[in-house]
Structures are given as structure tokens and as C-alpha cells.
Design a protein around this motif. Structure first.
Motif, PDB file in Angstrom:
ATOM      1  N   THR A  35       0.840  -1.198   0.000  1.00 26.37           N
ATOM      2  CA  THR A  35       0.000   0.000   0.000  1.00 26.37           C
ATOM      3  C   THR A  35       0.874   1.247   0.000  1.00 26.37           C
ATOM      4  O   THR A  35       1.650   1.464   0.924  1.00 26.37           O
ATOM      5  N   TYR A  38      -0.473   7.626   1.648  1.00 26.34           N
ATOM      6  CA  TYR A  38      -1.428   8.636   1.176  1.00 26.34           C
ATOM      7  C   TYR A  38      -2.555   8.047   0.316  1.00 26.34           C
ATOM      8  O   TYR A  38      -3.397   8.790  -0.162  1.00 26.34           O
ATOM      9  N   SER A  39      -2.589   6.727   0.104  1.00 19.37           N
ATOM     10  CA  SER A  39      -3.622   6.161  -0.768  1.00 19.37           C
ATOM     11  C   SER A  39      -4.856   5.660  -0.024  1.00 19.37           C
ATOM     12  O   SER A  39      -5.851   5.328  -0.656  1.00 19.37           O
ATOM     13  N   VAL A  40      -4.819   5.624   1.297  1.00 19.63           N
ATOM     14  CA  VAL A  40      -5.973   5.167   2.090  1.00 19.63           C
ATOM     15  C   VAL A  40      -6.702   6.411   2.602  1.00 19.63           C
ATOM     16  O   VAL A  40      -6.150   7.171   3.406  1.00 19.63           O
ATOM     17  N   PRO A  41      -7.926   6.639   2.161  1.00 19.96           N
ATOM     18  CA  PRO A  41      -8.624   7.895   2.473  1.00 19.96           C
ATOM     19  C   PRO A  41      -8.745   8.239   3.957  1.00 19.96           C
ATOM     20  O   PRO A  41      -8.552   9.374   4.331  1.00 19.96           O
ATOM     21  N   LEU A  42      -9.058   7.283   4.812  1.00 22.65           N
ATOM     22  CA  LEU A  42      -9.264   7.615   6.224  1.00 22.65           C
ATOM     23  C   LEU A  42      -8.012   7.468   7.080  1.00 22.65           C
ATOM     24  O   LEU A  42      -8.040   7.765   8.272  1.00 22.65           O
ATOM     25  N   ASP A  43      -6.918   7.018   6.489  1.00 21.77           N
ATOM     26  CA  ASP A  43      -5.636   6.942   7.195  1.00 21.77           C
ATOM     27  C   ASP A  43      -4.524   7.179   6.184  1.00 21.77           C
ATOM     28  O   ASP A  43      -3.917   6.255   5.665  1.00 21.77           O
ATOM     29  N   ARG A  44      -4.257   8.427   5.898  1.00 13.37           N
ATOM     30  CA  ARG A  44      -3.285   8.796   4.863  1.00 13.37           C
ATOM     31  C   ARG A  44      -1.866   8.350   5.189  1.00 13.37           C
ATOM     32  O   ARG A  44      -1.024   8.269   4.307  1.00 13.37           O
TER      33      ARG A  44
END
Length: 105
Positions: A35, A38-44
């Protein structure tokens, strides 16, 4: 017990109900490794920062190793990273991390 996880051996399916804690840990570490930060919306901050990949190979490996260890320590505290190694020489633009872990008791 020590296990080895490579970003190359990512399964195509996510197991939403792993039957053992070991399966859950392995899946979690693979997810962290693959991963981009910065690609996970709720945990950047989740994932691994790969901005250093345009640097010289030894520098990129050192910085990526530090990123991997930090991310795994933060998001999967049930394991301890014992080694980070890389496959690929980087000349083709590919560095694949392999992480050795020890399960904490």
C-alpha cells in the motif's frame, strides 16, 4: 518463530475471516508492504512511502528499509522485523522487498 514475507507473493483475494492469527498477521504485513502511503482515504499515513525510489539504489534500499520497519512497527505490533532484503538489481526499475519477521509472544 520466524516467517518471511515478500511483496511478490501477494494473494489475489483478501481473506476477511482468517482462521489463524498467523494468517491474519501475514495478510496484514503484505497489505502494509503493497500500500502506497497517502492512498488510504481515512488513514493517509498507512502504508509505505516510496518517494525515494528515484534515488541511487543503495540509498533507496536504505530509506525504503527504514520506511518498511517503521510502518510494520506502527500498524502490526504483534511482529518484530528482523531483516529487510531486496530482490532485483534496480536496473530494470524494480526493487521487491522481502521482510523477515518474528512473532512476538
Amino acid at each position: 518463530m520466524e516467517i518471511e514475507i515478500s511483496a511478490l507473493t501477494v494473494p489475489t483475494e483478501i481473506d476477511f475471516a482468517p482462521t489463524t492469527e498467523l494468517q491474519e498477521i501475514i495478510q496484514n504485513v503484505r497489505t502494509i508492504l503493497t500500500t502506497p502511503i497517502y492512498s488510504v482515504p481515512l488513514d493517509r499515513n498507512f502504508g509505505v512511502n516510496a518517494e525515494m525510489l528515484d534515488l541511487p539504489i543503495p540509498v533507496a534500499q536504505a530509506r525504503l528499509s527504514a520506511e518498511i520497519v517503521t510502518a510494520i512497527q506502527k500498524y502490526e505490533p504483534r511482529v518484530e522485523v528482523t531483516e529487510v532484503s531486496f530482490t532485483g538489481d534496480g536496473m530494470d526499475g524494480v526493487l521487491q522487498p522481502t521482510v523477515k519477521l518474528r512473532i512476538r509472544e
